[in-house]
Write a protein that holds these residues in place. Structure first.
Motif, PDB file in Angstrom:
ATOM      1  N   VAL A 176      24.944  27.652  43.662  1.00  0.00           N
ATOM      2  CA  VAL A 176      25.993  27.835  42.658  1.00  0.00           C
ATOM      3  C   VAL A 176      25.550  27.128  41.380  1.00  0.00           C
ATOM      4  CG1 VAL A 176      28.393  27.357  42.070  1.00  0.00           C
ATOM      5  CG2 VAL A 176      27.792  28.012  44.403  1.00  0.00           C
ATOM      6  N   ALA A 177      25.619  27.862  40.268  1.00  0.00           N
ATOM      7  CA  ALA A 177      25.190  27.309  38.972  1.00  0.00           C
ATOM      8  C   ALA A 177      25.913  25.991  38.686  1.00  0.00           C
ATOM      9  CB  ALA A 177      25.477  28.308  37.861  1.00  0.00           C
ATOM     10  N   PRO A 178      25.199  25.008  38.149  1.00  0.00           N
ATOM     11  CA  PRO A 178      25.832  23.717  37.864  1.00  0.00           C
ATOM     12  C   PRO A 178      26.948  23.818  36.828  1.00  0.00           C
ATOM     13  CG  PRO A 178      23.533  23.721  37.118  1.00  0.00           C
ATOM     14  CD  PRO A 178      23.767  25.013  37.836  1.00  0.00           C
ATOM     15  N   GLU A 179      26.959  24.866  36.019  1.00  0.00           N
ATOM     16  CA  GLU A 179      28.000  25.045  35.005  1.00  0.00           C
ATOM     17  C   GLU A 179      29.308  25.547  35.606  1.00  0.00           C
ATOM     18  OE1 GLU A 179      23.960  25.632  33.622  1.00  0.00           O
ATOM     19  OE2 GLU A 179      25.108  27.008  34.841  1.00  0.00           O
ATOM     20  N   ALA A 180      29.279  26.021  36.852  1.00  0.00           N
ATOM     21  CA  ALA A 180      30.468  26.605  37.482  1.00  0.00           C
ATOM     22  C   ALA A 180      31.551  25.549  37.688  1.00  0.00           C
ATOM     23  CB  ALA A 180      30.101  27.251  38.808  1.00  0.00           C
ATOM     24  N   ASP A 181      32.765  25.899  37.275  1.00  0.00           N
ATOM     25  CA  ASP A 181      33.909  25.017  37.433  1.00  0.00           C
ATOM     26  C   ASP A 181      34.814  25.441  38.584  1.00  0.00           C
ATOM     27  OD1 ASP A 181      33.514  23.202  35.153  1.00  0.00           O
ATOM     28  OD2 ASP A 181      33.799  25.021  33.960  1.00  0.00           O
ATOM     29  N   PHE A 182      34.807  26.734  38.912  1.00  0.00           N
ATOM     30  CA  PHE A 182      35.619  27.231  40.011  1.00  0.00           C
ATOM     31  C   PHE A 182      35.112  28.596  40.454  1.00  0.00           C
ATOM     32  CE2 PHE A 182      37.778  28.715  36.191  1.00  0.00           C
ATOM     33  CZ  PHE A 182      38.136  30.028  36.484  1.00  0.00           C
ATOM     34  N   GLY A 183      35.605  29.023  41.612  1.00  0.00           N
ATOM     35  CA  GLY A 183      35.275  30.335  42.146  1.00  0.00           C
ATOM     36  C   GLY A 183      36.536  31.143  42.349  1.00  0.00           C
ATOM     37  N   ILE A 184      36.367  32.455  42.359  1.00  0.00           N
ATOM     38  CA  ILE A 184      37.501  33.361  42.573  1.00  0.00           C
ATOM     39  C   ILE A 184      36.976  34.658  43.182  1.00  0.00           C
ATOM     40  CG2 ILE A 184      37.404  34.337  40.238  1.00  0.00           C
ATOM     41  CD1 ILE A 184      40.515  34.376  40.351  1.00  0.00           C
ATOM     42  N   ARG A 185      37.803  35.285  43.993  1.00  0.00           N
ATOM     43  CA  ARG A 185      37.422  36.561  44.604  1.00  0.00           C
ATOM     44  C   ARG A 185      37.882  37.713  43.724  1.00  0.00           C
ATOM     45  NH1 ARG A 185      34.752  35.893  48.955  1.00  0.00           N
ATOM     46  NH2 ARG A 185      35.215  34.155  50.315  1.00  0.00           N
ATOM     47  N   ILE A 186      37.099  38.763  43.742  1.00  0.00           N
ATOM     48  CA  ILE A 186      37.428  39.973  42.992  1.00  0.00           C
ATOM     49  C   ILE A 186      38.274  40.885  43.871  1.00  0.00           C
ATOM     50  CG2 ILE A 186      36.447  42.058  41.966  1.00  0.00           C
ATOM     51  CD1 ILE A 186      33.990  40.353  41.283  1.00  0.00           C
ATOM     52  N   HIS A 187      39.242  41.536  43.263  1.00  0.00           N
ATOM     53  CA  HIS A 187      40.074  42.503  43.967  1.00  0.00           C
ATOM     54  C   HIS A 187      39.945  43.847  43.260  1.00  0.00           C
ATOM     55  CE1 HIS A 187      43.376  44.099  46.292  1.00  0.00           C
ATOM     56  NE2 HIS A 187      43.895  44.552  45.164  1.00  0.00           N
ATOM     57  N   GLY A 188      39.469  44.849  43.963  1.00  0.00           N
ATOM     58  CA  GLY A 188      39.363  46.189  43.404  1.00  0.00           C
ATOM     59  C   GLY A 188      37.938  46.584  43.078  1.00  0.00           C
ATOM     60  N   ASP A 189      37.797  47.800  42.533  1.00  0.00           N
ATOM     61  CA  ASP A 189      36.472  48.371  42.265  1.00  0.00           C
ATOM     62  C   ASP A 189      36.191  48.582  40.783  1.00  0.00           C
ATOM     63  OD1 ASP A 189      38.181  50.478  41.735  1.00  0.00           O
ATOM     64  OD2 ASP A 189      37.089  51.941  42.939  1.00  0.00           O
ATOM     65  N   SER A 190      37.012  48.001  39.916  1.00  0.00           N
ATOM     66  CA  SER A 190      36.880  48.285  38.487  1.00  0.00           C
ATOM     67  C   SER A 190      35.601  47.715  37.869  1.00  0.00           C
ATOM     68  CB  SER A 190      38.094  47.764  37.714  1.00  0.00           C
ATOM     69  OG  SER A 190      38.136  46.353  37.748  1.00  0.00           O
ATOM     70  N   MET A 191      34.945  46.776  38.549  1.00  0.00           N
ATOM     71  CA  MET A 191      33.724  46.185  37.991  1.00  0.00           C
ATOM     72  C   MET A 191      32.467  46.621  38.752  1.00  0.00           C
ATOM     73  SD  MET A 191      34.615  44.706  35.273  1.00  0.00           S
ATOM     74  CE  MET A 191      33.290  43.611  34.791  1.00  0.00           C
ATOM     75  N   GLU A 192      32.613  47.646  39.594  1.00  0.00           N
ATOM     76  CA  GLU A 192      31.427  48.198  40.261  1.00  0.00           C
ATOM     77  C   GLU A 192      30.622  48.982  39.245  1.00  0.00           C
ATOM     78  OE1 GLU A 192      32.687  50.405  43.714  1.00  0.00           O
ATOM     79  OE2 GLU A 192      33.198  48.577  44.779  1.00  0.00           O
ATOM     80  N   PRO A 193      29.325  49.014  39.345  1.00  0.00           N
ATOM     81  CA  PRO A 193      28.524  48.639  40.510  1.00  0.00           C
ATOM     82  C   PRO A 193      28.059  47.177  40.509  1.00  0.00           C
ATOM     83  CG  PRO A 193      27.116  49.728  38.933  1.00  0.00           C
ATOM     84  CD  PRO A 193      28.508  49.717  38.343  1.00  0.00           C
ATOM     85  N   ARG A 194      28.367  46.400  39.502  1.00  0.00           N
ATOM     86  CA  ARG A 194      27.861  45.020  39.437  1.00  0.00           C
ATOM     87  C   ARG A 194      28.603  44.065  40.361  1.00  0.00           C
ATOM     88  NH1 ARG A 194      26.672  41.622  33.925  1.00  0.00           N
ATOM     89  NH2 ARG A 194      25.805  39.783  34.935  1.00  0.00           N
ATOM     90  N   TYR A 195      29.927  44.170  40.412  1.00  0.00           N
ATOM     91  CA  TYR A 195      30.753  43.303  41.246  1.00  0.00           C
ATOM     92  C   TYR A 195      31.584  44.181  42.168  1.00  0.00           C
ATOM     93  CZ  TYR A 195      29.507  39.946  37.626  1.00  0.00           C
ATOM     94  OH  TYR A 195      28.812  39.165  36.744  1.00  0.00           O
ATOM     95  N   HIS A 196      31.762  43.711  43.401  1.00  0.00           N
ATOM     96  CA  HIS A 196      32.430  44.525  44.418  1.00  0.00           C
ATOM     97  C   HIS A 196      33.695  43.843  44.940  1.00  0.00           C
ATOM     98  CE1 HIS A 196      28.935  47.139  44.462  1.00  0.00           C
ATOM     99  NE2 HIS A 196      28.206  46.043  44.425  1.00  0.00           N
ATOM    100  N   ASN A 197      34.576  44.661  45.501  1.00  0.00           N
ATOM    101  CA  ASN A 197      35.821  44.184  46.079  1.00  0.00           C
ATOM    102  C   ASN A 197      35.551  43.041  47.067  1.00  0.00           C
ATOM    103  OD1 ASN A 197      38.669  44.326  46.517  1.00  0.00           O
ATOM    104  ND2 ASN A 197      38.281  45.427  48.421  1.00  0.00           N
ATOM    105  N   GLU A 198      36.345  41.989  46.979  1.00  0.00           N
ATOM    106  CA  GLU A 198      36.261  40.804  47.835  1.00  0.00           C
ATOM    107  C   GLU A 198      35.057  39.908  47.552  1.00  0.00           C
ATOM    108  OE1 GLU A 198      38.739  39.804  49.889  1.00  0.00           O
ATOM    109  OE2 GLU A 198      39.802  41.532  49.125  1.00  0.00           O
ATOM    110  N   GLU A 199      34.224  40.250  46.565  1.00  0.00           N
ATOM    111  CA  GLU A 199      33.077  39.415  46.230  1.00  0.00           C
ATOM    112  C   GLU A 199      33.555  38.123  45.571  1.00  0.00           C
ATOM    113  OE1 GLU A 199      29.001  39.621  43.536  1.00  0.00           O
ATOM    114  OE2 GLU A 199      30.091  41.461  43.966  1.00  0.00           O
ATOM    115  N   LEU A 200      32.874  37.042  45.872  1.00  0.00           N
ATOM    116  CA  LEU A 200      33.170  35.745  45.291  1.00  0.00           C
ATOM    117  C   LEU A 200      32.297  35.547  44.056  1.00  0.00           C
ATOM    118  CD1 LEU A 200      34.514  32.931  45.473  1.00  0.00           C
ATOM    119  CD2 LEU A 200      32.690  32.281  47.041  1.00  0.00           C
ATOM    120  N   VAL A 201      32.930  35.216  42.923  1.00  0.00           N
ATOM    121  CA  VAL A 201      32.182  34.954  41.691  1.00  0.00           C
ATOM    122  C   VAL A 201      32.481  33.537  41.230  1.00  0.00           C
ATOM    123  CG1 VAL A 201      32.027  37.354  40.935  1.00  0.00           C
ATOM    124  CG2 VAL A 201      33.992  35.996  40.239  1.00  0.00           C
ATOM    125  N   TRP A 202      31.528  32.959  40.509  1.00  0.00           N
ATOM    126  CA  TRP A 202      31.639  31.587  40.009  1.00  0.00           C
ATOM    127  C   TRP A 202      31.869  31.626  38.504  1.00  0.00           C
ATOM    128  CZ3 TRP A 202      32.554  28.659  43.867  1.00  0.00           C
ATOM    129  CH2 TRP A 202      32.006  28.970  45.117  1.00  0.00           C
TER     130      TRP A 202
END
Length: 152
Positions: A65-91
């Motif tokens: 996890v990048a040292p700049e990350a302050d928090f994480g959150i899960r994505i809900h839905g497919d609106s950011m596909e193909p880069r980010y997917h449903n239930e994916e955790l992003v920092w």
């Protein structure tokens, strides 16, 4: 030192290293851990107030996890596909300002979103990467806040 003295010094150094008391520590294999917030409410759904709430748990993360990350959150839905997917955790790096084209976490009129930020002469919009979703305009009457920059 003469040859015999040099040899004795090398033998002594080897003995000190073998004792374990004076060996160099290999810190490259030791993982570095820290605690970071993981919010329960997903981006693109929810009240949009997750950063101001207690709806998170503290989790231990490592060097992945990048040292700049302050928090994480899960994505809900497919609106950011193909880069980010449903239930994916992003920092996320918490910040209130983003540049045009950066992907972030936003609050807009009661909802939380993960979107690409567009702020140029065409206007201010939240843009989905999935082309089946239209841009979401941000107007002067919108209740809008930037929570942070997506790092992963």
């Amino acid at each position: 030192l003469n040859e015999e003295g040099i040899q004795k010094a090398k033998e002594y150094i080897d003995l000190l290293i073998k004792s374990g008391d004076y060996a160099k520590e290999d810190t490259s294999v030791l993982p570095s851990y820290r605690e970071i917030r993981l919010f329960d409410l997903p981006a693109s759904a929810g009240t949009g107030e997750f950063l101001d709430s207690d709806n998170f748990e503290m989790i231990e993360v490592g060097n992945e996890v990048a040292p700049e990350a302050d928090f994480g959150i899960r994505i809900h839905g497919d609106s950011m596909e193909p880069r980010y997917h449903n239930e994916e955790l992003v920092w996320i790096e918490q910040t209130e300002q983003l540049n045009d084209g950066e992907i972030g976490i936003f609050y807009l009129d009661g909802n939380a979103y993960i979107k690409k930020f567009q702020n140029n002469r065409k206007g201010t919009y939240l843009i989905s990467l999935n082309k089946k979703y239209d841009p979401i305009p941000i107007t002067e009457n919108s209740s809008f806040k930037i929570f942070g920059r997506v790092l992963s």
